[in-house]
Scaffold this active site. Structure first.
Site, PDB file in Angstrom:
ATOM      1  N   ASN A 206       0.677  -1.560  -0.364  1.00  0.00           N
ATOM      2  CA  ASN A 206       0.210  -0.025  -0.492  1.00  0.00           C
ATOM      3  C   ASN A 206       0.516   1.100  -0.247  1.00  0.00           C
ATOM      4  O   ASN A 206       1.014   2.061  -0.612  1.00  0.00           O
ATOM      5  CB  ASN A 206      -0.840  -0.168   0.916  1.00  0.00           C
ATOM      6  N   ASP A 241      -7.131  -7.435   4.368  1.00  0.00           N
ATOM      7  CA  ASP A 241      -6.176  -7.859   3.262  1.00  0.00           C
ATOM      8  C   ASP A 241      -6.428  -9.291   4.137  1.00  0.00           C
ATOM      9  O   ASP A 241      -5.552 -10.259   4.373  1.00  0.00           O
ATOM     10  CB  ASP A 241      -5.405  -7.772   3.530  1.00  0.00           C
TER      11      ASP A 241
END
Length: 330
Positions: A206, A241
């Site tokens: 990210n 996730d």
């Protein structure tokens, strides 16, 4: 007034086959009702004994859903009728009826209808014939409505238990299902396992590429998950996730094999190789916990699988581990 009413009735579907004398007889048996807006004519479950004919205004028919909410099925306006089945068998109303605005209606009671049958059988037969035609049409429409409601209900159920982003089950479903599955497996003496896994270094992905790419990576896991798991397995996105899978009828050895298949499948993803950046591989770590040796409740199995997941992280990531007592605090 009677002449006007006879003229009005001649345009109502169930009375169209009647001559003027017969219409006049029917008109004499009707009761005029003036109803304000939002006035309840009858409620679902009430004993039915009246047919209603709408002269002016609008009424709505609603049904009560299992949730307790009301759902509007249809609206009826001037020149239409409803409640025709009730005058035959006085059965409970299958729906509720309420005026949408100030309305004028005429009603025929079950008693008056059977008087008509006795005194004017020819007229009554004509009415019943038209009622049968109308009811058949409405039942056809009702069947379609019920079919649509089943589809709507199934869609609502799926939305309630599905993660919008991945299409897998959501955490709400998983938390309920894991307890049910665990209790059932224990009661029947069957094995069951739970997998918990997430992406390795997802925070770094990210940071390097942004959340949009991170989301794309998460979505790329879904085909791998579906291809690896069996039809009886229950995969859920637990958050971010992180994913959890219930494996019915699966002991620790077989669960570990499935976990490793997930590891290998994820490692073959090329989603980051298509982007110029510092990270070009995707990997996952998987923790495994099984009944009955690793826990006796769904919550315990999740905790053990989570501990095994962190043991896999500590062992170098991109791997699968079965829970061991030494994993606690790893």
């Amino acid at each position: 007034m009677t002449t006007d009413l006879v003229q009005f009735l001649s345009g109502i579907d169930i009375f169209k086959k009647l001559d003027r004398t017969e219409l006049s007889t029917v008109a004499d048996s009707l009761r005029r009702i003036s109803a304000a807006a939002n006035e309840i004519l009858f409620r679902q479950g009430d004993e039915g004994d009246e047919l209603f004919i709408i002269a002016e205004g609008q009424v709505a028919v609603t049904v009560r859903l299992p949730s307790g909410d009301s759902f509007e099925v249809a609206q009826f306006g001037a020149g239409t009728f409803l409640g025709e089945m009730a005058i035959f068998d006085r059965s409970p109303r299958s729906a509720s009826c309420v005026t949408k605005e100030a309305s004028t209606l005429y009603s025929m009671s079950s008693r008056d209808f059977y008087s008509l049958v006795h005194d004017h059988p020819r007229a009554a037969i004509k009415i019943m014939y038209r009622m049968l035609e109308a009811t058949t049409g409405r039942l056809t429409n009702s069947s379609k409505f019920l079919s649509d409601m089943v589809v709507w209900g199934e869609g609502a159920r799926k939305r309630a238990i599905t993660d919008d982003f991945t299409g897998l089950y959501n955490r709400r479903f998983l938390d309920d299902a894991i307890e049910d599955q665990t209790a059932q497996a224990l009661a029947e003496g069957r094995p069951m396992s739970v997998l918990m896994f997430d992406l390795d270094h997802f925070h770094a992905i990210n940071e390097a590429y942004g959340m949009e790419i991170g989301d794309h990576v998460i979505k790329s896991l879904v085909p791998v998950i579906r291809q690896t798991l069996r039809d009886t397995d229950l995969p859920a996105r637990y958050g971010g996730d992180e994913f959890t899978v219930i494996l019915p009828d699966t002991g620790p050895a077989e669960a570990l094999e499935i976990a490793w298949k997930l590891v290998h499948g994820v490692s073959e993803l090329t989603v980051l190789q298509e982007i110029d950046g510092p990270i070009d591989t995707v990997s996952t770590s998987v923790g495994v916990a099984s009944l009955p040796g690793h826990g006796k409740t769904g919550s315990e199995l999740k905790d053990r699988a989570d501990e095994a997941l962190y043991a896999a992280k500590s062992a170098g990531r991109n791997r699968a581990e079965v829970w061991k007592r030494a994993d606690v605090g790893a």
